[in-house]
Design a protein around this motif. Structure first.
Motif: not given
Length: 306
Positions: A68-73
């Motif tokens: 999810f963190g990568i998607a937000k990036l």
């Protein structure tokens, strides 16, 4: 061209995963700290300890926070998905990304989900095994004649996962080989997830979900249990509680997609299983793996060049 994000499931985790993102992006670091606080987990310590990371209650939240963190990036780079899909726990990252559930509620849900699943796994010793290069109908025939063994994942026409009573491992292995299975791999998991061995976990989890508020997704999200998209009027709570003790239907999802050669399939977070599943299902388009900062930068470049 459609851009799809895919979020991995349990089993994909590995030691120190996502630490390069943690050290490179303040927004990613902030998310990890928020997840750790809400879940009351020493997330950084867990990521550095392979034994702790293998535990269900830790693995699910660690994988969610990374993918999810990568998607937000990617969102910060102006790159957004047209559709999203997750494998098993990955569906929670997909739902959070779509706006169907609040980010911090997702963390609370996974904390409870993993807790109930872990309890169920300790109560009944189970197993999961990937069956490769054998037709779906033949796997189902072998399972139907083996008490307390079930299909847990329909990954591809010739790649299923079965699971159930740990005492039945040798029996089901023998029957699958008799049917012509070329490869049966017992997975390193703590329980027979997505089978009837998780019935009690699904029941408790369903009660907990009554406290969670859901919203209409802002983009299409695929539901593992349905094998198709979430639709207006769907009971999210029932689908997600059923998700715990019902099979994951990835092959149905992938066959239902409207696919084109120019599509981009972005697999976020640890592991390569999703890329393999896309290949086995002969899904057209380009597959991009993003599990490191280097891969992230390359993915951003490739998307912006299109």
């Amino acid at each position: 061209m459609a851009i799809r994000f895919y979020f991995p499931g349990q089993g994909a985790q590995y030691e120190n995963m996502g630490m390069d993102f943690y050290e490179s992006f303040d927004s990613y670091k902030k998310l990890q700290e928020e997840v750790a606080l809400v879940a009351d987990l020493p997330l950084l310590e867990i990521l550095k300890d392979p034994d702790a990371l293998s535990e269900t209650e830790n693995a699910q939240l660690a994988i969610f926070s990374m993918s999810f963190g990568i998607a937000k990036l990617l969102s910060e780079e102006g790159i957004f998905a047209d559709e999203v899909m997750g494998i098993s726990l990955g569906e929670y990252a997909a739902l959070a990304y779509s706006g169907a559930v609040r980010q911090l509620d997702t963390v609370k849900m996974l904390k409870k989900r993993s807790y109930f699943m872990s309890l169920a796994a300790k109560e009944k010793e189970g197993f999961l095994a990937a069956v490769s290069f054998l037709e779906e109908s033949l796997v189902e025939e072998a399972v139907s004649t083996t008490e307390n063994v079930y299909v847990s994942n329909y990954n591809a026409p010739n790649q299923l996962v079965v699971g159930g009573d740990a005492q039945k491992k040798e029996e089901i292995l023998s029957k699958l080989k008799e049917k012509g299975a070329k490869k049966v791999t017992f997975l390193s998991v703590s329980g027979a997830f997505h089978t009837k061995y998780m019935e009690k976990a699904a029941l408790y989890y369903g009660e907990y979900l009554k406290n969670i508020k859901f919203f209409p997704p802002e983009i299409p999200v695929y539901a593992n249990v349905k094998g198709n998209l979430y639709e207006r009027g769907d009971d999210f709570r029932k689908l997600l509680s059923d998700h715990v003790d019902h099979p994951v239907r990835l092959s149905s999802i992938l066959s239902s997609m409207e696919k084109k050669e120019e599509d981009l399939h972005v697999v976020l977070g640890p592991g390569k299983a999703m890329a393999s599943i896309l290949k086995q299902n002969k899904v057209p388009g380009e597959v991009v793996l993003v599990s490191s900062v280097e891969q992230f930068k390359e993915a951003v470049r490739r998307v912006k060049e299109r």
